[in-house]
Write a protein that holds these residues in place. Structure first.
Motif, short mmCIF file in Angstrom:
data_model
loop_
_atom_site.label_atom_id
_atom_site.label_comp_id
_atom_site.label_asym_id
_atom_site.label_seq_id
_atom_site.Cartn_x
_atom_site.Cartn_y
_atom_site.Cartn_z
N GLU A 259 0.96 -1.24 -0.07
CA GLU A 259 -0.07 0.15 0.02
C GLU A 259 0.81 1.42 -0.02
N LYS A 260 2.07 1.23 0.86
CA LYS A 260 2.73 2.42 0.88
C LYS A 260 3.38 2.66 -0.53
N LEU A 261 4.06 1.40 -1.09
CA LEU A 261 4.69 1.44 -2.21
C LEU A 261 3.83 2.28 -3.40
N ARG A 262 2.50 1.80 -3.39
CA ARG A 262 1.49 2.49 -4.33
C ARG A 262 1.32 3.74 -4.10
N ASP A 263 1.16 4.30 -2.93
CA ASP A 263 1.37 5.69 -2.85
C ASP A 263 2.63 6.23 -3.11
N ILE A 264 3.93 5.73 -2.94
CA ILE A 264 5.09 6.20 -3.38
C ILE A 264 5.01 6.47 -5.01
N ALA A 265 4.67 5.28 -5.54
CA ALA A 265 4.60 5.24 -7.00
C ALA A 265 3.62 6.37 -7.82
N ALA A 266 2.55 6.59 -7.00
CA ALA A 266 1.71 7.55 -7.39
C ALA A 266 2.24 9.03 -7.28
N LEU A 275 4.72 7.43 -11.78
CA LEU A 275 5.43 6.02 -11.96
C LEU A 275 4.63 4.80 -12.09
N ILE A 276 3.22 4.93 -11.28
CA ILE A 276 2.52 3.82 -11.29
C ILE A 276 1.65 3.67 -12.60
N GLN A 277 1.97 4.57 -13.71
CA GLN A 277 1.34 4.35 -14.93
C GLN A 277 2.41 3.95 -15.82
N ASP A 278 3.67 3.77 -15.50
CA ASP A 278 4.56 3.10 -16.19
C ASP A 278 4.39 1.67 -16.28
N TYR A 279 4.36 1.09 -17.49
CA TYR A 279 3.89 -0.42 -17.79
C TYR A 279 4.63 -1.33 -17.18
N ASP A 280 6.17 -1.27 -17.08
CA ASP A 280 6.99 -2.04 -16.79
C ASP A 280 7.00 -1.99 -15.15
N PHE A 281 6.77 -1.05 -14.69
CA PHE A 281 6.89 -0.75 -13.25
C PHE A 281 5.23 -1.39 -12.69
N ALA A 282 4.18 -0.93 -13.23
CA ALA A 282 3.03 -1.51 -12.95
C ALA A 282 2.99 -3.08 -13.09
N GLN A 287 2.46 -8.35 -10.33
CA GLN A 287 2.97 -9.67 -10.16
C GLN A 287 3.22 -9.86 -8.47
N LEU A 288 3.85 -8.61 -7.95
CA LEU A 288 4.00 -8.73 -6.45
C LEU A 288 2.72 -8.94 -5.70
N GLU A 289 1.72 -8.35 -5.95
CA GLU A 289 0.57 -8.56 -5.32
C GLU A 289 -0.25 -9.86 -5.59
N ILE A 290 -0.06 -10.37 -6.89
CA ILE A 290 -0.48 -11.54 -6.99
C ILE A 290 0.16 -12.72 -6.10
N ASP A 291 1.52 -12.65 -6.23
CA ASP A 291 2.29 -13.64 -5.42
C ASP A 291 1.85 -13.49 -3.87
N LEU A 292 1.67 -12.11 -3.37
CA LEU A 292 1.53 -12.17 -1.96
C LEU A 292 -0.17 -12.54 -1.71
N ALA A 293 -1.04 -12.57 -2.58
CA ALA A 293 -2.08 -13.02 -2.12
C ALA A 293 -2.22 -14.51 -2.05
N THR A 331 11.21 -4.27 -1.30
CA THR A 331 12.10 -3.26 -0.94
C THR A 331 12.87 -2.89 -2.21
N GLU A 332 13.16 -3.85 -3.24
CA GLU A 332 13.58 -3.61 -4.51
C GLU A 332 12.75 -2.43 -5.19
N LEU A 333 11.59 -2.75 -5.28
CA LEU A 333 10.73 -1.92 -5.94
C LEU A 333 10.77 -0.39 -5.15
N THR A 334 10.73 -0.43 -3.83
CA THR A 334 10.65 0.77 -3.45
C THR A 334 11.80 1.67 -3.52
N LEU A 335 12.99 0.94 -3.67
CA LEU A 335 14.16 1.61 -4.06
C LEU A 335 14.12 2.20 -5.45
#
Length: 402
Positions: A259-266, A275-282, A287-293, A331-335
């Motif tokens: 959730e925090k990462l989404r806020d940062i990417a926005a 950044l959240i609209q960038d295809y590669d980052f999105a 994929q991260l959210e799918i694996d977490l679910a 943490t990689e995506l946050t960085l």
């Protein structure tokens, strides 16, 4: 599995949320970095929970547990993650506590469990050695029987926060002639103030002091501090590690991190767009959210099995592998999201007090200040608790029968 919450469960969530709101110290919200906290701050929430009787939800009721269902425990972890509470350190509640109430004698239970529940006694773990980490069975620290005591000699490493510990639980070799190295290991409880115990800091790359090397020189440990039977410590160690690995998954905390990462990417931009609209980052976020679910469902199944009286088995290795991999990817995506503000230099500057002319001040947005330090610190998650490579071997043997 029914994932809908009942009215009773929703009421429980409201009860938990209200308790956290009323009792959790406001100045500690979101402080998940141990380097920023004093020992008193690290144990503050634990002691509050101890008085409430909520410090060890997974323990049996007869030893001080809450009696909550797996769903209630899941709700509890979610609500704590939502606020960012600093939960009780795992060494007592999640690790040695279950070993003591499962394998310890009545005297050990009466002596040690109350201090673990209240948070008044700080524990540390003495497993790894310089030549025995993932291959833990090759440990060389010895405990030689001398009347009513064991005399312990050896060295342990990576003893997290041992500089604050009152007690430690140690794996020691009591039989050097055993046919298999696992058969000569015992599980000892050692008072960290005993003569001959020396804790030396291991400084990390960021300058922090979270881990230590612990030297034991002719430390006399009463035989009454032996848990279970002599030379059966490997059994207790495996039991402890299964509980530790389940907890390492950290699903609720990772959900909050996403959730925090989404806020940062926005808020961050790339080529003039969020950044959240960038295809590669999105794509990587999705994929991260799918694996977490998927990991969350696995964790709920594990909790349900524990409620049915089945201790954590090989599924704890699955939780450990996927949980730590997700934490590292997060943490990689946050960085990546904070860009140049996430360079290690900026993170270090943010933690160094300076004067008016020193340029020692935080640079960039608040969410970037600890991005690099957190990234580097999280590299260890795939190693401690048994490296992920070892966990794959466990899964191969216990699930696939190979």
């Amino acid at each position: 599995m029914n994932l809908e919450f009942t009215p009773e469960e929703q009421a429980f969530r409201e009860e938990v949320r209200a308790f956290i709101e009323e009792n959790h110290p406001k100045h500690l919200e979101g402080m998940g970095n141990r380097e920023d906290m004093s020992p008193e701050e690290m144990t503050a929430w634990h002691k509050i929970l101890g008085k409430k009787g909520w410090s060890a939800p997974a323990w049996p009721v007869e030893y001080g547990g809450t009696g909550w269902t797996p769903t209630q425990r899941y709700i509890w972890s979610e609500e704590n993650a939502r606020v960012g509470t600093f939960m009780p350190l795992p060494f007592g509640v999640s690790m040695v506590g279950p070993v003591i109430y499962t394998f310890g004698n009545d005297e050990q239970k009466q002596r040690h469990l109350p201090g673990i529940l209240s948070g008044d006694v700080w524990w540390c773990q003495g497993y790894s050695e310089p030549g025995a980490g993932s291959d833990l069975a090759s440990l060389k620290t010895t405990a030689v029987r001398d009347g009513d005591h064991y005399v312990v000699n050896g060295q342990k490493t990576w003893t997290t926060l041992a500089q604050h510990a009152d007690w430690g639980f140690f794996l020691v070799r009591t039989d050097t002639e055993a046919a298999k190295p696992q058969e000569g290991i015992s599980f000892l409880l050692i008072d960290m103030k005993s003569p001959g115990v020396e804790v030396k800091p291991i400084k990390l790359l960021d300058g922090g002091h979270e881990v230590n090397e612990t030297w034991l020189t002719d430390v006399r440990v009463p035989v009454e501090n032996l848990v279970g039977e002599e030379n059966k410590g490997w059994t207790y160690a495996k039991f402890l590690l299964a509980h530790e690995r389940s907890g390492i998954a950290g699903v609720a905390r990772s959900k909050r991190g996403v959730e925090k990462l989404r806020d940062i990417a926005a808020s961050e931009t790339l080529d003039g767009k969020p950044l959240i609209q960038d295809y590669d980052f999105a794509r990587k976020m999705s994929q991260l959210e799918i694996d977490l679910a998927a990991l969350e469902i696995t964790e709920l199944r594990t909790l349900a099995n524990e409620q049915a009286g089945k201790g954590p088995g090989p599924e704890s290795s699955i939780l450990k592998i996927k949980g730590t991999e997700i934490q590292q990817r997060l943490t990689e995506l946050t960085l990546e999201a904070v860009g140049t503000y996430g360079t290690p230099l900026y993170g270090n500057i943010a933690n160094v007090p300076g004067d008016a002319g020193s340029n020692q001040y935080p640079v960039g947005p608040d969410h970037a200040q600890h991005a690099a330090a957190t990234y580097f610190n999280m590299r260890k998650t795939s190693i401690y608790g048994g490296s992920n490579e070892i966990q794959r071997n466990i899964i191969t043997k216990m699930i696939l029968g190979l």
